[in-house]
Design an enzyme around this catalytic site. Structure first.
Site, PDB file in Angstrom:
ATOM      1  N   HIS A 275       0.694  -1.225  -0.054  1.00 30.80           N
ATOM      2  CA  HIS A 275       0.049   0.018  -0.031  1.00 30.80           C
ATOM      3  C   HIS A 275       0.947   1.254   0.019  1.00 30.80           C
ATOM      4  O   HIS A 275       1.838   1.324   0.576  1.00 30.80           O
ATOM      5  CB  HIS A 275      -0.869  -0.011   1.270  1.00 30.80           C
ATOM      6  CG  HIS A 275      -2.138   0.938   1.351  1.00 30.80           C
ATOM      7  ND1 HIS A 275      -1.921   2.161   1.360  1.00 30.80           N
ATOM      8  CD2 HIS A 275      -3.283   0.575   0.784  1.00 30.80           C
ATOM      9  CE1 HIS A 275      -3.179   2.885   1.054  1.00 30.80           C
ATOM     10  NE2 HIS A 275      -4.210   1.720   0.778  1.00 30.80           N
TER      11      HIS A 275
ATOM     12  N   ASP B 181      -7.797  -5.398   0.021  1.00 30.91           N
ATOM     13  CA  ASP B 181      -8.331  -6.430  -1.186  1.00 30.91           C
ATOM     14  C   ASP B 181      -7.934  -7.759  -1.032  1.00 30.91           C
ATOM     15  O   ASP B 181      -8.316  -8.661  -1.679  1.00 30.91           O
ATOM     16  CB  ASP B 181      -7.771  -5.865  -2.516  1.00 30.91           C
ATOM     17  CG  ASP B 181      -8.312  -4.336  -2.934  1.00 30.91           C
ATOM     18  OD1 ASP B 181      -7.528  -3.501  -2.971  1.00 30.91           O
ATOM     19  OD2 ASP B 181      -9.701  -4.213  -2.691  1.00 30.91           O
TER      20      ASP B 181
HETATM   21  C1  SDX Z   1      -6.555  -0.154  -2.825  1.00 27.03           C
HETATM   22  O1  SDX Z   1      -4.517   4.477  -2.041  1.00 27.03           O
HETATM   23  C2  SDX Z   1      -5.424   3.973  -1.392  1.00 27.03           C
HETATM   24  O2  SDX Z   1      -5.914   4.430  -0.422  1.00 27.03           O
HETATM   25  C3  SDX Z   1      -5.972   2.503  -1.955  1.00 27.03           C
HETATM   26  C4  SDX Z   1      -6.968   1.871  -1.391  1.00 27.03           C
HETATM   27  C5  SDX Z   1      -8.216   2.493  -1.040  1.00 27.03           C
HETATM   28  O3  SDX Z   1      -9.012   2.217   0.088  1.00 27.03           O
HETATM   29  O4  SDX Z   1      -8.701   3.458  -1.887  1.00 27.03           O
HETATM   30  O5  SDX Z   1      -6.463   1.480  -0.157  1.00 27.03           O
HETATM   31  C6  SDX Z   1      -7.391   0.564  -2.096  1.00 27.03           C
HETATM   32  O6  SDX Z   1      -6.018   0.309  -3.966  1.00 27.03           O
HETATM   33  C7  SDX Z   1      -5.401  -1.050  -2.062  1.00 27.03           C
HETATM   34  C8  SDX Z   1      -4.218  -1.511  -2.794  1.00 27.03           C
HETATM   35  C9  SDX Z   1      -4.637  -2.315  -3.867  1.00 27.03           C
HETATM   36  N1  SDX Z   1      -3.458  -2.813  -4.871  1.00 27.03           N
HETATM   37  C10 SDX Z   1      -2.925  -4.188  -4.650  1.00 27.03           C
HETATM   38  O7  SDX Z   1      -3.101  -5.024  -3.875  1.00 27.03           O
HETATM   39  C11 SDX Z   1      -2.295  -4.356  -5.822  1.00 27.03           C
HETATM   40  C12 SDX Z   1      -0.624  -4.802  -5.375  1.00 27.03           C
HETATM   41  N2  SDX Z   1      -0.012  -3.856  -4.540  1.00 27.03           N
HETATM   42  C13 SDX Z   1       1.099  -3.055  -5.462  1.00 27.03           C
HETATM   43  O8  SDX Z   1       0.605  -2.837  -6.851  1.00 27.03           O
HETATM   44  C14 SDX Z   1       1.467  -1.710  -4.783  1.00 27.03           C
HETATM   45  O9  SDX Z   1       1.820  -2.302  -3.596  1.00 27.03           O
HETATM   46  C15 SDX Z   1       0.506  -0.470  -4.566  1.00 27.03           C
HETATM   47  C16 SDX Z   1      -0.038  -0.071  -6.089  1.00 27.03           C
HETATM   48  C17 SDX Z   1      -0.524  -0.866  -3.698  1.00 27.03           C
HETATM   49  C18 SDX Z   1       1.501   0.578  -3.984  1.00 27.03           C
HETATM   50  O10 SDX Z   1       2.571   0.699  -4.906  1.00 27.03           O
HETATM   51  P1  SDX Z   1       3.536   1.884  -4.429  1.00 27.03           P
HETATM   52  O11 SDX Z   1       3.179   2.678  -3.040  1.00 27.03           O
HETATM   53  O12 SDX Z   1       3.845   2.733  -5.718  1.00 27.03           O
HETATM   54  O13 SDX Z   1       4.829   1.187  -4.004  1.00 27.03           O
HETATM   55  P2  SDX Z   1       5.734   0.419  -5.059  1.00 27.03           P
HETATM   56  O14 SDX Z   1       5.053  -0.210  -6.346  1.00 27.03           O
HETATM   57  O15 SDX Z   1       6.867   1.612  -5.149  1.00 27.03           O
HETATM   58  O16 SDX Z   1       6.547  -0.698  -4.336  1.00 27.03           O
HETATM   59  C19 SDX Z   1       7.527  -0.536  -3.482  1.00 27.03           C
HETATM   60  C20 SDX Z   1       8.318  -1.819  -3.442  1.00 27.03           C
HETATM   61  C21 SDX Z   1       8.641  -2.082  -5.031  1.00 27.03           C
HETATM   62  O17 SDX Z   1       9.762  -3.062  -4.986  1.00 27.03           O
HETATM   63  P3  SDX Z   1      11.430  -2.192  -5.185  1.00 27.03           P
HETATM   64  O18 SDX Z   1      11.273  -1.324  -6.557  1.00 27.03           O
HETATM   65  O19 SDX Z   1      11.604  -1.338  -3.919  1.00 27.03           O
HETATM   66  O20 SDX Z   1      12.231  -3.166  -5.217  1.00 27.03           O
HETATM   67  O21 SDX Z   1       7.456  -3.053  -3.147  1.00 27.03           O
HETATM   68  C22 SDX Z   1       7.196  -3.859  -4.304  1.00 27.03           C
HETATM   69  C23 SDX Z   1       7.565  -2.882  -5.480  1.00 27.03           C
HETATM   70  O22 SDX Z   1       7.811  -3.776  -6.338  1.00 27.03           O
HETATM   71  N3  SDX Z   1       5.748  -4.334  -4.166  1.00 27.03           N
HETATM   72  C24 SDX Z   1       5.459  -5.307  -4.504  1.00 27.03           C
HETATM   73  C25 SDX Z   1       3.888  -5.397  -4.180  1.00 27.03           C
HETATM   74  N4  SDX Z   1       3.868  -3.985  -3.798  1.00 27.03           N
HETATM   75  C26 SDX Z   1       4.801  -3.210  -3.827  1.00 27.03           C
HETATM   76  N5  SDX Z   1       6.203  -6.531  -4.670  1.00 27.03           N
HETATM   77  C27 SDX Z   1       5.050  -7.586  -4.882  1.00 27.03           C
HETATM   78  N6  SDX Z   1       3.960  -7.748  -4.769  1.00 27.03           N
HETATM   79  C28 SDX Z   1       2.995  -6.555  -4.177  1.00 27.03           C
HETATM   80  N7  SDX Z   1       1.999  -6.304  -4.230  1.00 27.03           N
END
Ligand code: SDX
Length: 436
Positions: free
Chosen positions: A313, A371
């Site tokens: 998140h 989720d």
């Molecule tokens: C919702 O914003 C809100 O409030 C949203 C929400 C709401 O109520 O409105 O809470 C609802 O959208 C919840 C989130 C649902 N999405 C998912 O579950 C999809 C999987 N999650 C990721 O796509 C990600 O965690 C996000 C999009 C939710 C957040 O992404 P960020 O903040 O841009 O973080 P990032 O992508 O920069 O991740 C940081 C690191 C990265 O690795 P490095 O580059 O540091 O090596 O963490 C890794 C990412 O690759 N990473 C994950 C991951 N989420 C982040 N790796 C594997 N699986 C994941 N789910």
């Protein structure tokens, strides 16, 4: 917000004069540096793709402490609201700023329940879609189409219009989501019933048929109402920011909410519950718990592009409090339905356990979000996977409207118009076709 007792001084290594930027403090959470005069004083923009360090507005609606894993709606902890209130209480709270008193509660519940019918022409709008259209495509169209039916409540700058639009949207979203579902399965639409609760009405419109009376299961009714509460608002997330930016042009509330529906659809946002359930079913197909280790390795190998859906998140760097409440709801529903041994629920709990012990996730502070479990409980209720995000949109509509109202009601608001760092071509002349 109030001026903090210190300011930020921006100094430049090229000898340009320093500038002072005021710092403001809110009730809770990080202070902000007011950069509104930055461009005028320096000719430079800030640069923050994805808005990782940018507060786009001030708001009094929802507060999230990502490090502590806290979520407050108008100051009330989500855990207390989920256990002591219902979704319509939460709608009243988000829209008006406090929980309803006894008579206010009766009046608001009655107001919502008695406006759940949509215009009879709406059913013909649906006919333009293929039966196998994704419900979110249908819902985006239906919500936008509402502005064609309600010319009496489309002036976003008129508080009375915004109030009427909010009531109509909260009342009618369940009807529209159920219609999108019925259209897809080829069953007749079920008209809402005013004697049922908000969640009970939705269950009957989804799963009832004209052929027999539908008995609302109180456990499922309560579970669905809690799912609505948990999804009602969440500060300045992508879809809420979309609604604010869209509404800032002065467009009507229905169009702004339709933009929010469209944004929520994405798998990185509200579409994650559908993607998470599909991920769990794929792991199950590949061998279930025995396949978790291999799957986790694929997630950690960036070249696969595979993410652990329902994890991570932008704000929560601790457990999403909604995920805990959703897991609790999962237990209740599965137990009531005799599905305690639901293989996907067992798989999800094992996957969560393994991920939370794996350094890759621990280092990146990746925890289950709202989720991760919501798909399992919705699937147990009988909601089809491709409708999960529609349920999220139904529940989030009140948050979008509350945030839109707050923005339009803020005398400081302007149309949102970000700038850019231009990296394209320098000026050049068009050459005649034969010389290109
Ligand atoms: C919702 O914003 C809100 O409030 C949203 C929400 C709401 O109520 O409105 O809470 C609802 O959208 C919840 C989130 C649902 N999405 C998912 O579950 C999809 C999987 N999650 C990721 O796509 C990600 O965690 C996000 C999009 C939710 C957040 O992404 P960020 O903040 O841009 O973080 P990032 O992508 O920069 O991740 C940081 C690191 C990265 O690795 P490095 O580059 O540091 O090596 O963490 C890794 C990412 O690759 N990473 C994950 C991951 N989420 C982040 N790796 C594997 N699986 C994941 N789910």
């Amino acid at each position: 917000m109030k001026l903090a007792n210190h300011a930020a001084t921006l100094s430049f290594s090229n000898g340009s004069p320093n500038i002072e930027l005021p710092i403001y403090s809110g009730r809770m959470g990080p202070d902000v540096i007011d950069i509104r005069k930055l461009y005028g004083q320096t000719g430079m923009f800030t640069y923050d793709p994805g808005f990782l360090s940018t507060a786009a507005c001030q708001s009094a609606i929802t507060y999230i402490d990502g490090d502590k894993g806290e979520l407050l709606y108008r100051g009330y902890p989500i855990e207390q609201l989920a256990r002591q209130c219902d979704y319509l209480d939460t709608c009243f709270l988000l829209l008006k700023g406090d929980l309803p008193k006894i008579q206010e509660r009766k009046d608001f519940h009655q107001l919502i329940i008695s406006h759940t019918m949509v215009h009879e022409q709406m059913q013909f709008f649906l006919r333009g879609f293929r039966r196998d259209a994704h419900p979110m495509a249908v819902l985006t169209g239906l919500v936008g189409a509402l502005s064609a039916f309600y010319h009496d409540s489309t002036d976003i700058n008129n508080p009375a219009h915004r109030e009427i639009a909010a009531i109509r949207l909260i009342s009618q979203m369940p009807t529209l989501v159920a219609m999108a579902y019925k259209y897809g399965v080829g069953q007749p639409y079920m008209y809402p019933r005013n004697e049922l609760s908000y969640a009970g009405n939705f269950l009957r419109m989804m799963f009832g048929t004209p052929c027999e009376d539908y008995q609302v299961n109180p456990v499922l009714e309560h579970a669905l109402d809690r799912i609505f509460i948990l999804h009602a608002d969440h500060e300045q997330n992508a879809s809420t920011s979309t609604v604010r930016l869209c509404g800032s042009s002065g467009t009507n509330p229905f169009a702004a909410i339709a933009a929010g529906v469209a944004c929520l659809w994405g798998p990185a946002h509200g579409g994650a519950n559908e993607a998470c359930l599909n991920m769990l079913e794929e792991i199950q197909r590949q061998g279930g718990v025995a396949h978790i280790g291999r799957f986790i390795e694929q997630v950690k190998d960036k070249s696969t592009g595979i993410k652990l859906m329902g994890f991570g998140h932008r704000v929560y760097k601790n457990y999403d409090p909604r995920a805990k409440l959703m897991q609790e709801t999962c237990h209740e529903v599965l137990a009531n339905l005799g599905l305690d041994n639901d293989p996907l629920f067992k798989l999800a709990r094992e996957l969560e356990k393994i991920a939370l012990e794996d350094d890759y996730f621990v280092q990146r502070k990746l925890y289950p979000n709202v989720d991760f479990y919501s798909g399992i409980v919705q699937r147990a209720i009988g909601i089809p996977v491709n409708l999960f995000t529609g349920i999220f949109a139904l529940a989030r509509t009140v948050g979008w409207m509350a945030q839109l109202n707050e923005m339009i009601g803020d005398p400081e608001y302007k149309i949102g118009r970000p700038r850019q760092l231009f990296t394209g071509s320098a000026p050049r002349d068009v050459k005649p076709l034969e010389e290109r």
